[in-house]
Design an enzyme around this catalytic site. Sequence first.
Site, PDB file in Angstrom:
ATOM      1  N   VAL A  11       7.473  -0.577   1.407  1.00 51.90           N
ATOM      2  CA  VAL A  11       7.863   0.843   1.311  1.00 51.90           C
ATOM      3  C   VAL A  11       9.206   1.170   1.945  1.00 51.90           C
ATOM      4  O   VAL A  11       9.994   1.832   1.288  1.00 51.90           O
ATOM      5  CB  VAL A  11       6.803   1.888   1.669  1.00 51.90           C
ATOM      6  CG1 VAL A  11       7.179   3.392   1.783  1.00 51.90           C
ATOM      7  CG2 VAL A  11       5.525   1.651   0.948  1.00 51.90           C
ATOM      8  N   ARG A  42       8.695  -4.682  13.368  1.00 58.40           N
ATOM      9  CA  ARG A  42       8.086  -5.621  14.426  1.00 58.40           C
ATOM     10  C   ARG A  42       9.190  -6.873  14.505  1.00 58.40           C
ATOM     11  O   ARG A  42       9.620  -7.282  15.886  1.00 58.40           O
ATOM     12  CB  ARG A  42       6.709  -6.379  14.216  1.00 58.40           C
ATOM     13  CG  ARG A  42       5.725  -5.599  14.506  1.00 58.40           C
ATOM     14  CD  ARG A  42       4.252  -6.238  14.034  1.00 58.40           C
ATOM     15  NE  ARG A  42       4.257  -6.520  12.634  1.00 58.40           N
ATOM     16  CZ  ARG A  42       3.416  -6.886  11.921  1.00 58.40           C
ATOM     17  NH1 ARG A  42       2.170  -6.474  12.348  1.00 58.40           N
ATOM     18  NH2 ARG A  42       3.337  -6.788  10.526  1.00 58.40           N
ATOM     19  N   LYS A 103      -1.926   7.240   4.246  1.00 56.77           N
ATOM     20  CA  LYS A 103      -3.267   7.971   3.891  1.00 56.77           C
ATOM     21  C   LYS A 103      -4.240   8.026   5.038  1.00 56.77           C
ATOM     22  O   LYS A 103      -4.867   8.822   5.126  1.00 56.77           O
ATOM     23  CB  LYS A 103      -3.498   7.654   2.348  1.00 56.77           C
ATOM     24  CG  LYS A 103      -3.714   6.229   2.268  1.00 56.77           C
ATOM     25  CD  LYS A 103      -2.641   5.812   1.328  1.00 56.77           C
ATOM     26  CE  LYS A 103      -2.687   4.165   1.122  1.00 56.77           C
ATOM     27  NZ  LYS A 103      -1.718   3.722   0.084  1.00 56.77           N
ATOM     28  N   GLU A 127       3.727  13.224   0.825  1.00 60.20           N
ATOM     29  CA  GLU A 127       3.568  13.119  -0.601  1.00 60.20           C
ATOM     30  C   GLU A 127       3.242  11.650  -0.957  1.00 60.20           C
ATOM     31  O   GLU A 127       2.313  11.541  -1.816  1.00 60.20           O
ATOM     32  CB  GLU A 127       5.034  13.559  -1.103  1.00 60.20           C
ATOM     33  CG  GLU A 127       4.902  13.733  -2.848  1.00 60.20           C
ATOM     34  CD  GLU A 127       3.902  14.371  -3.348  1.00 60.20           C
ATOM     35  OE1 GLU A 127       2.894  14.107  -3.754  1.00 60.20           O
ATOM     36  OE2 GLU A 127       4.237  15.430  -3.357  1.00 60.20           O
ATOM     37  N   GLY A 132       0.741   7.489  -4.661  1.00 60.96           N
ATOM     38  CA  GLY A 132       2.169   6.931  -4.459  1.00 60.96           C
ATOM     39  C   GLY A 132       3.271   7.927  -5.218  1.00 60.96           C
ATOM     40  O   GLY A 132       3.828   8.929  -4.247  1.00 60.96           O
ATOM     41  N   ILE A 134       3.398   9.829  -7.787  1.00 55.14           N
ATOM     42  CA  ILE A 134       3.197  11.065  -8.410  1.00 55.14           C
ATOM     43  C   ILE A 134       3.352  12.290  -7.547  1.00 55.14           C
ATOM     44  O   ILE A 134       2.633  12.324  -6.493  1.00 55.14           O
ATOM     45  CB  ILE A 134       1.465  11.065  -9.091  1.00 55.14           C
ATOM     46  CG1 ILE A 134       1.406   9.837  -9.857  1.00 55.14           C
ATOM     47  CG2 ILE A 134       1.371  12.224  -9.777  1.00 55.14           C
ATOM     48  CD1 ILE A 134      -0.094   9.759 -10.100  1.00 55.14           C
ATOM     49  N   GLY A 185       0.033  -9.667  -7.523  1.00 56.62           N
ATOM     50  CA  GLY A 185       0.576  -8.823  -6.229  1.00 56.62           C
ATOM     51  C   GLY A 185      -0.108  -7.323  -6.415  1.00 56.62           C
ATOM     52  O   GLY A 185       0.329  -6.462  -5.388  1.00 56.62           O
ATOM     53  N   LYS A 203      -7.552   9.207   0.127  1.00 55.44           N
ATOM     54  CA  LYS A 203      -6.627  10.231  -0.594  1.00 55.44           C
ATOM     55  C   LYS A 203      -7.628  11.246  -1.270  1.00 55.44           C
ATOM     56  O   LYS A 203      -7.041  12.273  -1.063  1.00 55.44           O
ATOM     57  CB  LYS A 203      -6.109   9.484  -1.843  1.00 55.44           C
ATOM     58  CG  LYS A 203      -5.341   8.142  -1.586  1.00 55.44           C
ATOM     59  CD  LYS A 203      -4.761   7.222  -2.600  1.00 55.44           C
ATOM     60  CE  LYS A 203      -4.020   6.024  -2.240  1.00 55.44           C
ATOM     61  NZ  LYS A 203      -4.145   4.971  -3.233  1.00 55.44           N
TER      62      LYS A 203
HETATM   63  N1  LIG Z   1       3.019  -0.319  -0.535  1.00 53.39           N
HETATM   64  C1  LIG Z   1       2.789   0.435  -1.433  1.00 53.39           C
HETATM   65  O1  LIG Z   1       2.844   0.547  -2.680  1.00 53.39           O
HETATM   66  C2  LIG Z   1       2.161   1.984  -0.862  1.00 53.39           C
HETATM   67  C3  LIG Z   1       1.940   3.029  -1.683  1.00 53.39           C
HETATM   68  C4  LIG Z   1       1.661   4.026  -0.814  1.00 53.39           C
HETATM   69  C5  LIG Z   1       1.520   4.348   0.320  1.00 53.39           C
HETATM   70  N2  LIG Z   1       1.561   3.096   1.330  1.00 53.39           N
HETATM   71  C6  LIG Z   1       1.599   3.176   2.766  1.00 53.39           C
HETATM   72  O2  LIG Z   1       2.883   2.980   3.084  1.00 53.39           O
HETATM   73  C7  LIG Z   1       2.676   2.373   4.436  1.00 53.39           C
HETATM   74  C8  LIG Z   1       3.426   1.053   4.513  1.00 53.39           C
HETATM   75  O3  LIG Z   1       2.979   0.138   3.781  1.00 53.39           O
HETATM   76  P1  LIG Z   1       3.831  -1.138   3.136  1.00 53.39           P
HETATM   77  O4  LIG Z   1       3.103  -1.774   1.870  1.00 53.39           O
HETATM   78  O5  LIG Z   1       5.308  -0.997   3.128  1.00 53.39           O
HETATM   79  O6  LIG Z   1       3.426  -2.039   4.406  1.00 53.39           O
HETATM   80  P2  LIG Z   1       4.126  -3.449   4.858  1.00 53.39           P
HETATM   81  O7  LIG Z   1       4.745  -4.117   3.635  1.00 53.39           O
HETATM   82  O8  LIG Z   1       2.976  -4.266   5.409  1.00 53.39           O
HETATM   83  O9  LIG Z   1       5.121  -3.112   6.102  1.00 53.39           O
HETATM   84  C9  LIG Z   1       4.786  -2.730   7.080  1.00 53.39           C
HETATM   85  C10 LIG Z   1       6.090  -2.365   8.051  1.00 53.39           C
HETATM   86  O10 LIG Z   1       5.350  -2.062   9.302  1.00 53.39           O
HETATM   87  C11 LIG Z   1       5.990  -2.756  10.386  1.00 53.39           C
HETATM   88  N3  LIG Z   1       5.040  -2.649  11.513  1.00 53.39           N
HETATM   89  C12 LIG Z   1       3.749  -3.426  11.429  1.00 53.39           C
HETATM   90  N4  LIG Z   1       3.111  -3.062  12.584  1.00 53.39           N
HETATM   91  C13 LIG Z   1       4.049  -2.609  13.269  1.00 53.39           C
HETATM   92  C14 LIG Z   1       4.193  -2.355  14.807  1.00 53.39           C
HETATM   93  N5  LIG Z   1       3.160  -2.438  15.312  1.00 53.39           N
HETATM   94  N6  LIG Z   1       5.208  -1.919  15.274  1.00 53.39           N
HETATM   95  C15 LIG Z   1       6.242  -1.601  14.433  1.00 53.39           C
HETATM   96  N7  LIG Z   1       6.599  -1.925  13.094  1.00 53.39           N
HETATM   97  C16 LIG Z   1       5.369  -2.387  12.579  1.00 53.39           C
HETATM   98  C17 LIG Z   1       6.118  -4.198   9.738  1.00 53.39           C
HETATM   99  O11 LIG Z   1       7.119  -4.830  10.394  1.00 53.39           O
HETATM  100  P3  LIG Z   1       7.740  -6.420  10.305  1.00 53.39           P
HETATM  101  O12 LIG Z   1       7.982  -6.257   8.949  1.00 53.39           O
HETATM  102  O13 LIG Z   1       8.413  -6.800  11.043  1.00 53.39           O
HETATM  103  O14 LIG Z   1       6.327  -7.230  10.083  1.00 53.39           O
HETATM  104  C18 LIG Z   1       6.472  -3.700   8.304  1.00 53.39           C
HETATM  105  O15 LIG Z   1       8.096  -3.528   8.445  1.00 53.39           O
HETATM  106  C19 LIG Z   1       1.177   2.184   4.869  1.00 53.39           C
HETATM  107  O16 LIG Z   1       0.660   3.212   5.304  1.00 53.39           O
HETATM  108  C20 LIG Z   1       0.540   2.335   3.344  1.00 53.39           C
HETATM  109  O17 LIG Z   1      -0.923   2.481   3.223  1.00 53.39           O
HETATM  110  C21 LIG Z   1       2.191   1.947   0.783  1.00 53.39           C
END
Ligand SMILES: NC(=O)c1ccc[n+]([C@@H]2O[C@H](COP(=O)([O-])OP(=O)(O)OC[C@H]3O[C@@H](n4cnc5c(N)ncnc54)[C@H](OP(=O)(O)O)[C@@H]3O)[C@@H](O)[C@H]2O)c1
Length: 431
Positions: A11, A42, A103, A127, A132, A134, A185, A203
């Site tokens: 994201v 991280r 969420k 939002e 996502g 929408i 994926g 949600k």
């Molecule tokens: N993916 C989707 O399509 C989607 C859709 C709607 C909502 N969301 C929500 O968006 C959020 C992020 O999702 P994502 O899919 O982008 O996750 P992700 O790809 O796993 O990314 C998480 C990010 O957070 C960082 N992180 C994790 N733990 C941390 C910590 N303790 N301190 C600092 N940084 C930390 C990670 O760092 P590193 O990269 O260095 O490991 C990574 O950059 C979640 O709440 C998810 O529910 C995601």
Amino acid sequence: MRVALAGIGVVGGGVVRLLEANRDLIARRAGRAIEIVAVSARDRHKDRGIDLSPYRWEDDMDAIVAADDVDVVVEMIGGADGSALTLARRALGAGKALVTANKAMIAHHGLDLARLAEEQDTPLKYEAAVAGGIPVIKAIREGASANEIARVYGILNGTCNYILTQMERNGASFADALAAAQAEGYAEADPTFDVDGIDAAHKLSILAALCFGTRLDIGAVTANGIRGLIAADIREAEALGHRVRLIGMAERDGRGLYQHVQPCLVPADHPLAYVPGALNAVVAEGNFVGRLFFEGAGAGAGPTASAIVADIIDIARDEYGPAFAMPVDALDAAPAADAGARVGKHYVRLIVEDRIGVLAEIATAMRDAGVSIESFIQRGTDGGDGDADDRVVIALVTHDGPASAIHSALAILAASDHVVGTPMHMPILAL
Ligand SMILES: NC(=O)c1ccc[n+]([C@@H]2O[C@H](COP(=O)([O-])OP(=O)(O)OC[C@H]3O[C@@H](n4cnc5c(N)ncnc54)[C@H](OP(=O)(O)O)[C@@H]3O)[C@@H](O)[C@H]2O)c1
């Protein structure tokens, strides 16, 4: 307006790309430039496929909160608690605007965070946390805000919808469809949050609070996922003129608030039956506007970034209000409705040993529990997920009756030596 991005994963990377790609248009729409001033995750050295060198890297989240040049903190770390929650509390506590896609965190701590935002008179926007890309939070919070909403429901998890549509198209088993979702994926290596309905429950609880003006209560949401489905369920549903969808539904009436995520039979001519693959859809029924239907991508870098940046633009325009459309103290606490008292038709499927007397045993259990059977189908194999020829699939449809009666009947049958595995039961929605 100066933003700091915490979490540069799927994201966060999408948000960087979107703010860079549409920079000028966004500035014109927002009335001012939106500038990324700091980024954090991280691992500073990880290759993220984007150039982060123009932005200040912060290893320490506290530095983001303390920085004078940060107006908006965007939390894209994830997890209900831990670093995300600490950051959210500190950012709001410091009077910074907070945008989040999280969420789980909003479902568990949304009220506390909303109260903190109110105390600090600063925006809390989420939002991207529901469906996502929408813009359903904005639509309900603003566009439909004049309506009393009696019911909100929809397909809130793209992974499950992908799996169900794979099963539908290919006759695949749950296990094979899940493996396909993982290969594409759409599903995590550990799919628990998605397939057990937990993500959809998060949600749904947010939508319910927003639609009904009730205090968010994730503990009151019950969730049954899709693990128990077999290929035969999808086929039988189709034969009955329905499709199986994982539906999150929240309804408020005089008896209380009902919030449930479960696989359901949806009439084949309802718009939800046409929602394919990993898409999400939300239906809200307002007393003046009627039925509203929203469909789109519920996940993915681009759609999620679209929702996050829309929140940032709203903040830049100074267009925001209470997180749940009214101050936290104005939200009321609706009692949980008795889910067992809900009346409707049900689909029940059992796998049984092919023995004389088994049908009579099922019929007796149904009668003793007060379930009236409308139709009864027996197929000669175990349903496509195995080939035991000494077993048969029994699928039945009940007349209207309370869900509690089905539960009682299945509890009686659970004690039978002839019933194999756990029976499946799903409400047949009359929408
Ligand atoms: N993916 C989707 O399509 C989607 C859709 C709607 C909502 N969301 C929500 O968006 C959020 C992020 O999702 P994502 O899919 O982008 O996750 P992700 O790809 O796993 O990314 C998480 C990010 O957070 C960082 N992180 C994790 N733990 C941390 C910590 N303790 N301190 C600092 N940084 C930390 C990670 O760092 P590193 O990269 O260095 O490991 C990574 O950059 C979640 O709440 C998810 O529910 C995601």
